[in-house]
Design a protein around this motif. Structure first.
Motif, PDB file in Angstrom:
ATOM      1  N   UNK A 172       0.830  -1.195   0.000  1.00 47.17           N
ATOM      2  CA  UNK A 172       0.000   0.000   0.000  1.00 47.17           C
ATOM      3  C   UNK A 172       0.868   1.251   0.000  1.00 47.17           C
ATOM      4  N   UNK A 173       0.401   2.305  -0.647  1.00 42.59           N
ATOM      5  CA  UNK A 173       1.154   3.551  -0.745  1.00 42.59           C
ATOM      6  C   UNK A 173       0.545   4.626   0.132  1.00 42.59           C
ATOM      7  N   UNK A 174       1.385   5.412   0.839  1.00 46.89           N
ATOM      8  CA  UNK A 174       0.848   6.502   1.663  1.00 46.89           C
ATOM      9  C   UNK A 174       0.226   7.575   0.779  1.00 46.89           C
ATOM     10  N   UNK A 175      -0.674   8.353   1.363  1.00 44.51           N
ATOM     11  CA  UNK A 175      -1.337   9.425   0.621  1.00 44.51           C
ATOM     12  C   UNK A 175      -1.481  10.638   1.525  1.00 44.51           C
ATOM     13  N   UNK A 176      -1.254  11.825   0.955  1.00 49.10           N
ATOM     14  CA  UNK A 176      -1.380  13.088   1.685  1.00 49.10           C
ATOM     15  C   UNK A 176      -2.596  13.830   1.164  1.00 49.10           C
ATOM     16  N   UNK A 177      -3.402  14.330   2.086  1.00 50.98           N
ATOM     17  CA  UNK A 177      -4.555  15.154   1.743  1.00 50.98           C
ATOM     18  C   UNK A 177      -4.519  16.382   2.640  1.00 50.98           C
ATOM     19  N   UNK A 178      -4.014  17.492   2.095  1.00 47.52           N
ATOM     20  CA  UNK A 178      -3.901  18.714   2.888  1.00 47.52           C
ATOM     21  C   UNK A 178      -2.936  18.528   4.047  1.00 47.52           C
ATOM     22  N   UNK A 179      -3.428  18.701   5.264  1.00 47.83           N
ATOM     23  CA  UNK A 179      -2.578  18.576   6.446  1.00 47.83           C
ATOM     24  C   UNK A 179      -2.719  17.211   7.107  1.00 47.83           C
ATOM     25  N   UNK A 180      -3.050  16.189   6.320  1.00 46.12           N
ATOM     26  CA  UNK A 180      -3.172  14.822   6.852  1.00 46.12           C
ATOM     27  C   UNK A 180      -2.414  13.847   5.955  1.00 46.12           C
ATOM     28  N   UNK A 181      -1.709  12.934   6.580  1.00 47.73           N
ATOM     29  CA  UNK A 181      -0.992  11.866   5.892  1.00 47.73           C
ATOM     30  C   UNK A 181      -1.568  10.541   6.369  1.00 47.73           C
ATOM     31  N   UNK A 182      -1.939   9.670   5.407  1.00 53.65           N
ATOM     32  CA  UNK A 182      -2.585   8.406   5.749  1.00 53.65           C
ATOM     33  C   UNK A 182      -1.691   7.233   5.357  1.00 53.65           C
ATOM     34  N   UNK A 183      -1.604   6.254   6.264  1.00 51.58           N
ATOM     35  CA  UNK A 183      -0.878   5.021   5.986  1.00 51.58           C
ATOM     36  C   UNK A 183      -1.534   3.888   6.763  1.00 51.58           C
ATOM     37  N   UNK A 184      -1.814   2.779   6.080  1.00 50.80           N
ATOM     38  CA  UNK A 184      -2.390   1.604   6.736  1.00 50.80           C
ATOM     39  C   UNK A 184      -1.268   0.591   6.924  1.00 50.80           C
ATOM     40  N   UNK A 185      -0.989   0.240   8.175  1.00 44.50           N
ATOM     41  CA  UNK A 185       0.100  -0.677   8.468  1.00 44.50           C
ATOM     42  C   UNK A 185      -0.413  -1.841   9.317  1.00 44.50           C
TER      43      UNK A 185
END
Length: 421
Positions: A172-185
């Motif tokens: 899975x690849x991380x994704x940034x949306x504005x002032x949030x960074x998402x990662x599922x680990x």
């Protein structure tokens, strides 16, 4: 400075390399499947006619792995592996020569059945606000300064899990949306979705209800609500980006070796995806007052996605089915009806980009096919086939302006199309 950048961009470049002010629509490929994860390039200038071959500009040896390169103005970023180390390269876009290089040791032994795919990395970095975010095969997230490679922060998610990656490693690849960074680990049994501050790496919220899988999420606005759309271990769901609240869900669990890997695509308010050996399905999302619903519109097993993500091109969904020993297809997004089936035994994997009136299809044998699809209801035709590598092209390509980046094995090559219409 590349043609098309504004005077504001040139001024900002003098103050800080790779300032967010410098990003123009035709100068960046900031993450998995492009800036919006759709793999669609509506502004691409189609050559007329297509050349006998694109121009090979440069080739650089960067290492193994399936991470897609990023293109940020006049720089290229590539996450790869050299021996026992993972490496983040910053290359000059015009020459392919290194601007800077950072490496760090990452130990990983692929799970049984995944040996031939190697020890990664498989995740594609994400670029935002002058930072590059890498997610290693072992599930460790790092932030780097894009200007000089300075390490900014690191999150080792083994602080939460005994094993911070699924069986075949993090894909899975991380994704940034504005002032949030998402990662599922986490693993296939125990995982969590982390919403982090991209400046510090600190938690904003954590959702622990779903285990990890191999698909990469996207961020969409549906009925005015910004949400992370994720195909995780349990199925397809929408999660409020602000709170981590589950808004809607469609159960489609990862079963045994039949993993959830492709990234969904959006058609109006319907999301289309599929899972290995389990066919394709479409889920329409809607809201009545504060109640969300996810309705299955269609499902079939005429085609089935394994590790390849589909793309929406000119009213058709294009994909690569693992049935028939590998076969490209297109279907109607409203009904699921199959419009076109390519030749069987086409390979083990395919990657797609949609441009006006055409779809670019890259198979793992190194061939790029230009499919023309001028009518949403008609079968596409192959107008050109290019041999861009001798094989081992499992990595999704990146396309910006006229520049197409293809990673095959340990080599990264920049190909250039002639000016289009």
């Amino acid at each position: 400075m590349r043609k098309g950048q504004s005077s504001l961009c040139r001024l900002a470049a003098g103050l800080s390399l790779l300032s967010p002010l410098c990003l123009a629509e035709d100068t960046s490929w900031t993450g998995w499947r492009g800036d919006d994860r759709s793999a669609r390039l509506p502004d691409f200038k189609v050559p007329d006619p297509w050349p006998d071959s694109p121009e090979s500009v440069w080739t650089t040896e960067v290492g193994t792995g399936y991470s897609t390169p990023l293109i940020i103005d006049d720089r290229v970023f590539q996450h790869a592996r050299k021996g026992a180390d993972e490496v983040l390269w910053c290359l000059d876009r015009d020459t392919g020569k290194p601007v800077w290089r950072k490496s760090w040791p990452v130990r990983f032994t692929p799970g049984r059945g995944g040996e031939r795919h190697g020890p990664g990395p498989k995740s594609t970095p994400s670029f935002a606000d002058g930072r590059v975010f890498t997610l290693s095969i072992d599930g460790t997230l790092r932030a780097w300064s894009a200007a000089d490679g300075k390490p900014l922060w690191k999150r080792d998610f083994r602080e939460h899990f005994d094993e911070a990656h699924p069986y075949w490693g993090t894909a899975t690849s991380p994704i940034v949306d504005g002032d949030r960074l998402f990662a599922h680990t986490g693993s296939c049994e125990d995982g969590a979705l982390f919403c982090l501050d991209p400046k510090t790496g600190k938690d904003l919220w954590v959702r622990t209800e779903e285990a990890n899988c191999y698909s990469s999420p996207l961020v969409e606005t549906i009925d005015g609500v910004r949400q992370l759309v994720e195909f995780n271990h349990d199925g397809l769901c929408g999660i409020d980006v602000s709170t981590g609240e589950l808004l809607w869900k469609h159960n489609f669990p990862h079963r045994g070796n039949n993993q959830n890997t492709p990234t969904p695509i959006r058609f109006e308010n319907t999301f289309i995806v599929g899972g290995e050996n389990r066919g394709m399905f479409a889920i329409r999302v809607s809201r009545t007052d504060d109640a969300w619903s996810a309705e299955e519109v269609w499902q079939h097993r005429d085609t089935s996605l394994d590790m390849s993500s589909p793309v929406l091109g000119n009213g058709q969904v294009f994909g690569f089915s693992h049935f028939k020993t590998g076969q490209m297809f297109s279907l109607d997004p409203e009904s699921g009806e199959v419009i076109w089936l390519g030749d069987p035994r086409a390979g083990e994997n395919g990657q797609f980009l949609a441009i006006p009136g055409h779809v670019l299809a890259l198979t793992d044998d190194g061939r790029l096919r230009i499919l023309k699809n001028g009518d949403p209801k008609q079968k596409p035709s192959v107008v050109r086939t290019y041999r861009l590598a001798d094989g081992d092209t499992w990595t999704a390509p990146a396309l910006v302006g006229r520049d197409l980046l293809i990673k095959a094995g340990e080599k990264l090559t920049l190909w250039r199309f002639p000016s289009g219409l």
